[in-house]
Design a protein around this motif. Structure first.
Motif, PDB file in Angstrom:
ATOM      1  N   GLN A 174      43.747 -47.898 -48.001  1.00 49.35           N
ATOM      2  CA  GLN A 174      43.873 -47.562 -49.414  1.00 49.35           C
ATOM      3  C   GLN A 174      45.228 -47.970 -49.975  1.00 49.35           C
ATOM      4  OE1 GLN A 174      41.465 -46.807 -51.280  1.00 49.35           O
ATOM      5  NE2 GLN A 174      42.549 -46.353 -53.181  1.00 49.35           N
ATOM      6  N   ASP A 217      55.705 -47.954 -42.889  1.00 52.04           N
ATOM      7  CA  ASP A 217      54.668 -47.216 -42.159  1.00 52.04           C
ATOM      8  C   ASP A 217      55.263 -46.742 -40.839  1.00 52.04           C
ATOM      9  OD1 ASP A 217      52.120 -46.530 -40.668  1.00 52.04           O
ATOM     10  OD2 ASP A 217      51.262 -47.324 -42.512  1.00 52.04           O
ATOM     11  N   ARG A 259      50.875 -51.771 -38.564  1.00 55.05           N
ATOM     12  CA  ARG A 259      50.350 -51.699 -39.936  1.00 55.05           C
ATOM     13  C   ARG A 259      51.395 -52.162 -40.949  1.00 55.05           C
ATOM     14  NH1 ARG A 259      46.122 -47.103 -41.266  1.00 55.05           N
ATOM     15  NH2 ARG A 259      44.453 -47.956 -40.014  1.00 55.05           N
ATOM     16  N   ASP A 280      47.181 -37.095 -46.547  1.00 49.05           N
ATOM     17  CA  ASP A 280      47.423 -35.998 -47.506  1.00 49.05           C
ATOM     18  C   ASP A 280      48.619 -35.110 -47.143  1.00 49.05           C
ATOM     19  OD1 ASP A 280      44.967 -37.142 -47.922  1.00 49.05           O
ATOM     20  OD2 ASP A 280      43.843 -35.265 -47.958  1.00 49.05           O
ATOM     21  N   HIS A 292      51.817 -36.490 -48.686  1.00 48.98           N
ATOM     22  CA  HIS A 292      51.961 -36.874 -50.093  1.00 48.98           C
ATOM     23  C   HIS A 292      53.149 -36.176 -50.764  1.00 48.98           C
ATOM     24  CE1 HIS A 292      47.430 -38.156 -50.537  1.00 48.98           C
ATOM     25  NE2 HIS A 292      48.138 -38.979 -49.788  1.00 48.98           N
ATOM     26  N   GLU A 342      48.404 -41.451 -54.013  1.00 44.86           N
ATOM     27  CA  GLU A 342      46.979 -41.267 -53.727  1.00 44.86           C
ATOM     28  C   GLU A 342      46.588 -39.795 -53.847  1.00 44.86           C
ATOM     29  OE1 GLU A 342      44.311 -42.453 -53.802  1.00 44.86           O
ATOM     30  OE2 GLU A 342      44.875 -44.527 -54.001  1.00 44.86           O
ATOM     31  N   LYS A 343      45.319 -39.606 -54.155  1.00 43.44           N
ATOM     32  CA  LYS A 343      44.715 -38.288 -54.148  1.00 43.44           C
ATOM     33  C   LYS A 343      44.266 -38.002 -52.721  1.00 43.44           C
ATOM     34  CE  LYS A 343      41.009 -38.738 -53.032  1.00 43.44           C
ATOM     35  NZ  LYS A 343      40.424 -39.309 -51.771  1.00 43.44           N
ATOM     36  N   GLN A 367      41.030 -42.401 -59.600  1.00 42.12           N
ATOM     37  CA  GLN A 367      40.800 -43.509 -60.535  1.00 42.12           C
ATOM     38  C   GLN A 367      39.562 -43.344 -61.395  1.00 42.12           C
ATOM     39  OE1 GLN A 367      40.545 -43.672 -57.298  1.00 42.12           O
ATOM     40  NE2 GLN A 367      38.786 -44.880 -56.642  1.00 42.12           N
ATOM     41  N   HIS A 395      44.653 -42.346 -37.885  1.00 38.42           N
ATOM     42  CA  HIS A 395      44.260 -43.243 -38.983  1.00 38.42           C
ATOM     43  C   HIS A 395      42.825 -43.018 -39.468  1.00 38.42           C
ATOM     44  CE1 HIS A 395      48.018 -45.009 -38.256  1.00 38.42           C
ATOM     45  NE2 HIS A 395      47.670 -45.885 -37.337  1.00 38.42           N
ATOM     46  N   GLY A 396      42.697 -42.869 -40.753  1.00 39.40           N
ATOM     47  CA  GLY A 396      41.381 -42.799 -41.390  1.00 39.40           C
ATOM     48  C   GLY A 396      40.698 -41.451 -41.244  1.00 39.40           C
TER      49      GLY A 396
HETATM   50  N1  NAD Z   1      41.512 -43.264 -54.567  1.00 39.19           N
HETATM   51  C1  NAD Z   1      40.575 -43.475 -53.690  1.00 39.19           C
HETATM   52  O1  NAD Z   1      39.424 -43.745 -54.010  1.00 39.19           O
HETATM   53  C2  NAD Z   1      40.909 -43.375 -52.229  1.00 39.19           C
HETATM   54  C3  NAD Z   1      40.103 -44.027 -51.274  1.00 39.19           C
HETATM   55  C4  NAD Z   1      40.477 -43.933 -49.926  1.00 39.19           C
HETATM   56  C5  NAD Z   1      41.603 -43.204 -49.556  1.00 39.19           C
HETATM   57  N2  NAD Z   1      42.333 -42.566 -50.518  1.00 39.19           N
HETATM   58  C6  NAD Z   1      43.524 -41.777 -50.127  1.00 39.19           C
HETATM   59  O2  NAD Z   1      44.547 -42.634 -49.650  1.00 39.19           O
HETATM   60  C7  NAD Z   1      45.290 -41.997 -48.607  1.00 39.19           C
HETATM   61  C8  NAD Z   1      45.296 -42.896 -47.396  1.00 39.19           C
HETATM   62  O3  NAD Z   1      43.974 -43.084 -46.932  1.00 39.19           O
HETATM   63  P1  NAD Z   1      43.605 -44.234 -45.861  1.00 39.19           P
HETATM   64  O4  NAD Z   1      42.137 -44.188 -45.681  1.00 39.19           O
HETATM   65  O5  NAD Z   1      44.232 -45.507 -46.258  1.00 39.19           O
HETATM   66  O6  NAD Z   1      44.337 -43.616 -44.562  1.00 39.19           O
HETATM   67  P2  NAD Z   1      44.943 -44.327 -43.277  1.00 39.19           P
HETATM   68  O7  NAD Z   1      45.112 -43.288 -42.245  1.00 39.19           O
HETATM   69  O8  NAD Z   1      44.136 -45.522 -42.922  1.00 39.19           O
HETATM   70  O9  NAD Z   1      46.370 -44.856 -43.779  1.00 39.19           O
HETATM   71  C9  NAD Z   1      47.487 -44.026 -43.948  1.00 39.19           C
HETATM   72  C10 NAD Z   1      48.710 -44.777 -43.448  1.00 39.19           C
HETATM   73  O10 NAD Z   1      49.875 -43.984 -43.691  1.00 39.19           O
HETATM   74  C11 NAD Z   1      50.725 -44.105 -42.562  1.00 39.19           C
HETATM   75  N3  NAD Z   1      51.680 -42.975 -42.505  1.00 39.19           N
HETATM   76  C12 NAD Z   1      51.500 -41.726 -42.039  1.00 39.19           C
HETATM   77  N4  NAD Z   1      52.615 -40.997 -42.196  1.00 39.19           N
HETATM   78  C13 NAD Z   1      53.536 -41.835 -42.756  1.00 39.19           C
HETATM   79  C14 NAD Z   1      54.888 -41.660 -43.151  1.00 39.19           C
HETATM   80  N5  NAD Z   1      55.539 -40.496 -43.016  1.00 39.19           N
HETATM   81  N6  NAD Z   1      55.541 -42.739 -43.671  1.00 39.19           N
HETATM   82  C15 NAD Z   1      54.926 -43.940 -43.812  1.00 39.19           C
HETATM   83  N7  NAD Z   1      53.628 -44.141 -43.455  1.00 39.19           N
HETATM   84  C16 NAD Z   1      52.953 -43.097 -42.944  1.00 39.19           C
HETATM   85  C17 NAD Z   1      49.769 -44.133 -41.393  1.00 39.19           C
HETATM   86  O11 NAD Z   1      50.371 -44.608 -40.214  1.00 39.19           O
HETATM   87  C18 NAD Z   1      48.666 -45.037 -41.939  1.00 39.19           C
HETATM   88  O12 NAD Z   1      48.927 -46.401 -41.683  1.00 39.19           O
HETATM   89  C19 NAD Z   1      44.607 -40.652 -48.371  1.00 39.19           C
HETATM   90  O13 NAD Z   1      45.328 -39.627 -49.012  1.00 39.19           O
HETATM   91  C20 NAD Z   1      43.241 -40.810 -48.993  1.00 39.19           C
HETATM   92  O14 NAD Z   1      42.708 -39.609 -49.498  1.00 39.19           O
HETATM   93  C21 NAD Z   1      42.019 -42.662 -51.817  1.00 39.19           C
END
Ligand code: NAD
Length: 442
Positions: A60, A79, A84, A119, A122, A139-140, A168, A235-236
């Motif tokens: 995301q 990250d 990543r 989350d 955030h 992000e939400k 969004q 992750h994920g």
């Molecule tokens: N708006 C939307 O439609 C939508 C869709 C999908 C995900 N999201 C949101 O986006 C966020 C991420 O989701 P995702 O599926 O990409 O997750 P993900 O786990 O694939 O990615 C999160 C990334 O953040 C990194 N991370 C963790 N702690 C960190 C830190 N302290 N500093 C830097 N990086 C750090 C992780 O290593 C990972 O690479 C979530 O909050 C999710 O709810 C929103």
């Protein structure tokens, strides 16, 4: 005007209003009227692009940064998983790589950050970024707890930063149309709202595994209790653990409960009672967040709201969405409107085709969520999904989670943001934080 002319112009009017605007699937009258309210989203000229950074380079975060690249230069990526961060750097023209966001935030040339972390990270990062003078696209779901949202609002006011919540659907005309119709009593007085969310996975038990060499697992866990590395926590799939998120209740609820509050006109308020229950038992040693659940809310204006997941027995979700597995249904005394991504349906087609009157309540128009963020960076106006809206939308979800976890009905004061006379429930408004990740250090 003769009666013949009147008939003709009435016919022409009906033809125009019933028309669908090309390519949008939306009534032409709505597209036409909204144009008058829309702010212009300008793609920046090459010399006018702010420098921004991406923190959290998962799917995301990288998607958001791709959208932002129309308006800004992505000059840094961060990250706690080195692989990543490297992949994101390659994607964004060799943007400088960081593993610690605190170092990244020291850069004076950065105007804004995109926060795509899980989350539980955030709020800490959003607060630190705003205190460092950066605007934020986060992000939400905006927060992990209701207390976090209150802190975030205070810091936004103190620092006067722009924060756009990544829900969004606020910039999707279909949802705006549905909510404007509801707010203008198109189907008579609103009685009931249903938000249908996808069920989560019910899986486990999972085993600890060696920490991948590229990952700083301690850093990833941040404020949450330290546990040995388990791949499915990270992750994920972090979103299916209470420790890091709230399951689909917050993951999808941050989208659809946001729409429910928008239609209700309570986007800066909340419910007064909440009664949630899990519909399945989770597997010990597996995902902790309820995979299937049902929560009943009431609001001070008498409207009731059911937020429920689909179930394994009924993956389509039943009657609410005509076979959809997620969406929002508003029911009034004279009809209903169902809206989901890419689709809006009504009990009677005229609910959509009849234009709203000139004096109708109209909403903030944004047709590009990321573009709106960059417009607001320039204008210093509030974005379409500002920090308070992001906080209140996810608060509805957090309240549902708390009721599910405590296992009883709760009474909420949406003005004071406290449970009424319920010390046990009030303990759930914040969580203990693992040092050093306490807010005074953000
Ligand atoms: N708006 C939307 O439609 C939508 C869709 C999908 C995900 N999201 C949101 O986006 C966020 C991420 O989701 P995702 O599926 O990409 O997750 P993900 O786990 O694939 O990615 C999160 C990334 O953040 C990194 N991370 C963790 N702690 C960190 C830190 N302290 N500093 C830097 N990086 C750090 C992780 O290593 C990972 O690479 C979530 O909050 C999710 O709810 C929103």
């Amino acid at each position: 005007m003769s009666s013949g002319n009147r008939t003709l112009s009435r016919r022409r009017f009906l033809r125009t209003s019933a028309a669908i605007a090309a390519g949008s699937g939306l009534p032409a009258w709505f597209v036409e009227v909204s144009r008058g309210y829309a702010a212009t989203t300008k793609p920046a000229s090459p010399n006018d692009k702010p420098s921004i950074a991406l923190i959290g380079c998962g799917g995301q975060g990288r998607y958001d940064a791709t959208l932002a690249a129309k308006f800004a230069n992505i000059v840094a990526v961060c990250d706690v998983d080195a692989k990543r961060a490297e992949a994101a750097s390659k994607q964004f023209n060799g943007a400088k790589v960081y593993n610690d966001f605190r170092k990244l935030l020291e850069r004076a040339d950065l105007h804004a950050v995109i926060n795509g972390t899980p989350d539980h990270w955030h709020t800490f990062i959003n607060i630190a970024a705003m205190k460092a003078g950066k605007d934020v696209y986060s992000e939400k779901p905006l927060t992990l707890t209701i207390d976090e949202g209150k802190r975030l609002i205070a810091v936004m006011r103190e620092t006067k930063r722009v924060l756009q919540t990544g829900s969004q659907q606020r910039s999707d005309a279909r949802f705006r149309l549905a909510c404007e119709l509801v707010r203008n009593h198109r189907m008579g007085k609103l009685k009931h709202v249903t938000t249908l969310l996808p069920a989560g996975p019910r899986k486990g038990p999972f085993n600890p595994a060696p920490v991948p060499p590229e990952l700083d697992w301690d850093f990833w866990q941040g404020q949450t209790p330290f546990v040995p590395y388990v791949r499915e926590r990270c992750h994920g799939s972090f979103r299916y653990w209470w420790e890091y998120s709230g399951g689909t209740m917050t993951d999808w609820g941050a989208h659809h409960n946001d729409i429910a509050l928008w239609g209700l006109g309570l986007e800066r308020s909340g419910p007064v009672t909440i009664e949630g229950k899990p519909l399945v038992e989770m597997i010990p040693g597996g995902f902790t967040a309820s995979a299937e659940y049902r929560v009943e809310y009431t609001y001070a204006n008498g409207v009731t709201h059911t937020c429920r997941s689909t179930t394994a027995d009924n993956p389509g979700g039943g009657a609410i969405g005509q076979g959809e597995h997620h969406g929002v249904k508003f029911e009034g005394i004279d009809g209903w409107i169902f809206v989901t991504r890419g689709k809006i349906e009504t009990s009677n087609p005229e609910l959509l085709t009849e234009p709203l009157s000139a004096g109708a309540i109209r909403f903030y128009v944004s047709d590009d969520h990321m573009g709106n963020f960059f417009d607001c960076i320039r204008s210093r106006k509030q974005p379409v999904c500002d920090v308070e809206i992001g906080h209140r939308s996810v608060s509805v979800c957090h309240l549902g989670v708390i009721s599910i976890r405590i296992g009883r009905k709760l009474h909420w004061d949406p003005d004071g943001e406290q449970f009424v006379g319920d010390a046990e429930a009030n303990k759930w408004l914040a969580r203990p934080q693992r040092k050093p990740w306490t807010y005074d250090l953000a």
